[in-house]
Motif scaffolding. Structure first.
Motif, PDB file in Angstrom:
ATOM      1  N   PRO A   1       0.939  -1.059   0.035  1.00 52.74           N
ATOM      2  CA  PRO A   1      -0.520   0.129   0.089  1.00 52.74           C
ATOM      3  C   PRO A   1       1.124   1.472   0.174  1.00 52.74           C
ATOM      4  O   PRO A   1       0.363   2.165  -0.695  1.00 52.74           O
ATOM      5  CB  PRO A   1      -0.752  -0.551   1.366  1.00 52.74           C
ATOM      6  CG  PRO A   1      -0.125  -1.269   2.118  1.00 52.74           C
ATOM      7  CD  PRO A   1       0.437  -2.194   0.982  1.00 52.74           C
ATOM      8  N   ASP A   2       2.249   1.391   0.305  1.00 57.87           N
ATOM      9  CA  ASP A   2       2.886   2.721   0.892  1.00 57.87           C
ATOM     10  C   ASP A   2       3.077   2.892  -0.566  1.00 57.87           C
ATOM     11  O   ASP A   2       3.794   3.677  -1.223  1.00 57.87           O
ATOM     12  CB  ASP A   2       3.903   2.275   1.729  1.00 57.87           C
ATOM     13  CG  ASP A   2       3.245   2.347   3.211  1.00 57.87           C
ATOM     14  OD1 ASP A   2       2.217   2.816   3.788  1.00 57.87           O
ATOM     15  OD2 ASP A   2       4.140   2.101   4.405  1.00 57.87           O
TER      16      ASP A   2
ATOM     17  N   GLN B   1       1.220   6.727  -7.341  1.00 58.94           N
ATOM     18  CA  GLN B   1      -0.029   7.552  -7.160  1.00 58.94           C
ATOM     19  C   GLN B   1       0.193   9.147  -7.226  1.00 58.94           C
ATOM     20  O   GLN B   1       0.188   9.573  -7.377  1.00 58.94           O
ATOM     21  CB  GLN B   1      -0.822   7.695  -6.331  1.00 58.94           C
ATOM     22  CG  GLN B   1      -1.811   5.941  -6.971  1.00 58.94           C
ATOM     23  CD  GLN B   1      -2.502   5.115  -6.424  1.00 58.94           C
ATOM     24  OE1 GLN B   1      -2.790   5.464  -4.260  1.00 58.94           O
ATOM     25  NE2 GLN B   1      -3.833   4.370  -6.469  1.00 58.94           N
TER      26      GLN B   1
ATOM     27  N   LYS C   1       1.986   1.635  -3.132  1.00 54.06           N
ATOM     28  CA  LYS C   1       0.752   2.616  -4.270  1.00 54.06           C
ATOM     29  C   LYS C   1       0.638   3.955  -3.936  1.00 54.06           C
ATOM     30  O   LYS C   1       1.038   4.543  -4.765  1.00 54.06           O
ATOM     31  CB  LYS C   1       0.274   1.126  -4.428  1.00 54.06           C
ATOM     32  CG  LYS C   1      -1.158   1.926  -5.175  1.00 54.06           C
ATOM     33  CD  LYS C   1      -1.764   0.835  -5.130  1.00 54.06           C
ATOM     34  CE  LYS C   1      -3.399   0.798  -5.642  1.00 54.06           C
ATOM     35  NZ  LYS C   1      -5.318   0.563  -5.538  1.00 54.06           N
ATOM     36  N   SER C   2       0.594   4.340  -3.088  1.00 52.91           N
ATOM     37  CA  SER C   2       0.178   5.583  -2.768  1.00 52.91           C
ATOM     38  C   SER C   2       0.916   6.035  -2.556  1.00 52.91           C
ATOM     39  O   SER C   2       0.842   7.895  -3.333  1.00 52.91           O
ATOM     40  CB  SER C   2      -0.111   5.158  -0.887  1.00 52.91           C
ATOM     41  OG  SER C   2       0.894   5.259  -0.405  1.00 52.91           O
ATOM     42  N   ASN C   3       2.644   5.996  -3.184  1.00 55.00           N
ATOM     43  CA  ASN C   3       3.300   6.809  -3.360  1.00 55.00           C
ATOM     44  C   ASN C   3       3.248   7.245  -4.868  1.00 55.00           C
ATOM     45  O   ASN C   3       3.741   8.119  -5.698  1.00 55.00           O
ATOM     46  CB  ASN C   3       5.050   6.506  -3.188  1.00 55.00           C
ATOM     47  CG  ASN C   3       6.071   7.238  -2.279  1.00 55.00           C
ATOM     48  OD1 ASN C   3       5.532   8.953  -1.895  1.00 55.00           O
ATOM     49  ND2 ASN C   3       7.074   7.679  -3.094  1.00 55.00           N
TER      50      ASN C   3
END
Length: 304
Positions: free
Chosen positions: A6-7, A13, A9-11
């Motif tokens: 998740p980290d 994005q 992916k969010s970074n």
């Protein structure tokens, strides 16, 4: 993103940003840029060898196309060595050296943000505690993607700690110097700490005497490591008045008034009056204050 990251992916994005509203042809031209931004986002979190594929999913119209990146992060780079040294007088300053960030630590997945935080913490403490001549003699983050290893080296030479000198008040404030000196909570010659200057600024602001407080404690004006502290004060308006109306079920309509004289003489005396008027109740109170030493906490208040 292949796997549970998740980290990452969010970074990714956050680095790529919004791409909505672009046509399929525009997205095809933009895709290599998006791949490069995703690679940069993953490197920031220690993944230097990702596999990234992209495709365009076309919607009902040309403007509803979607760029899809499929990312396999690969193996991360890990910190294999960490060297952090504080040299000079700051090495024996426990408040400087205590509780430095533990990460990045040996064995951690490399996180460039953690490295920057550790580096910036050392620099910020040096400025706050008066080591204005301090500098990094070594400041490196060496990354070897082939071996997936990283070495952190931060060696800081503090130099001598500066001291706070005499506090002088610029002319034009009108108040007695003796009153103003009671706001100074430190003795000349103590080691510099930004909190001491901030406390003096806060106490003068909270005194109610001044509309502005400007304190100059710049290391550029130091002589032999002693920083003179110059304070420029602007006296506030002498009086203020406040009024308000309200309604409650027990007294009905009511009026409140407040009159305050923030200074009446160079010794810093104050006075004021408050009133509340309603049909069943009429109150009037007055007060007179004399500052003591220290004036931030001690005073005599006479009221009637």
């Amino acid at each position: 993103m292949e796997g549970d990251y998740p980290d990452l992916k969010s970074n990714a994005q956050a680095f790529i940003g919004e791409v909505e509203g672009r046509s399929a042809s525009n997205l095809r031209r933009y895709a290599p840029t998006a791949v490069g931004q995703a690679e940069e986002a993953l490197r920031a979190l220690g993944y230097y060898s990702p596999m990234i594929e992209w495709r365009i999913e076309e919607g009902d119209s040309d403007t509803t196309a979607t760029l899809v990146l499929s990312i396999t992060p690969g193996e991360p780079v890990r910190v294999t060595s960490r060297t952090v040294e504080i040299r000079g007088p700051a090495a024996s300053d426990e408040r400087f050296t205590a509780d430095l960030p533990e990460h990045p630590a040996e064995g951690d997945i490399l996180n460039h943000g953690e490295y920057a935080s550790l580096r910036d913490t050392i620099q910020t403490r040096a400025r706050r505690r008066g080591y204005f001549d301090g500098k990094f003699v070594t400041r490196t983050l060496e990354v070897d993607p082939a071996t997936r290893s990283a070495a952190v080296t931060l060696i800081y030479e503090s130099g001598e700690r500066y001291r706070l000198g005499e506090v002088t008040f610029e002319e034009g404030h009108w108040f007695e110097i003796g009153l103003l000196e009671q706001f100074v909570s430190f003795e000349p010659g103590i080691p510099f700490h930004a909190d001491e200057v901030a406390r003096l600024n806060r106490d003068l602001q909270n005194s109610g005497y001044f509309s502005s407080v400007d304190i100059d404690a710049s290391p550029g004006s130091a002589e032999d490591g002693v920083i003179p502290v110059r304070v420029d004060l602007t006296r506030r308006d002498a009086r203020s008045v406040a009024a308000g109306v309200g309604f409650s079920t027990d007294v009905g309509p009511r009026f409140r008034g407040n009159w305050r004289e923030h200074w009446i003489n160079p010794m810093g005396h104050k006075r004021g009056a408050e009133t509340e008027l309603s049909v069943p109740r009429q109150n009037l109170s007055t007060w007179y204050e004399l500052p003591l030493d220290p004036p931030m906490t001690d005073l005599i208040r006479l009221s009637a």
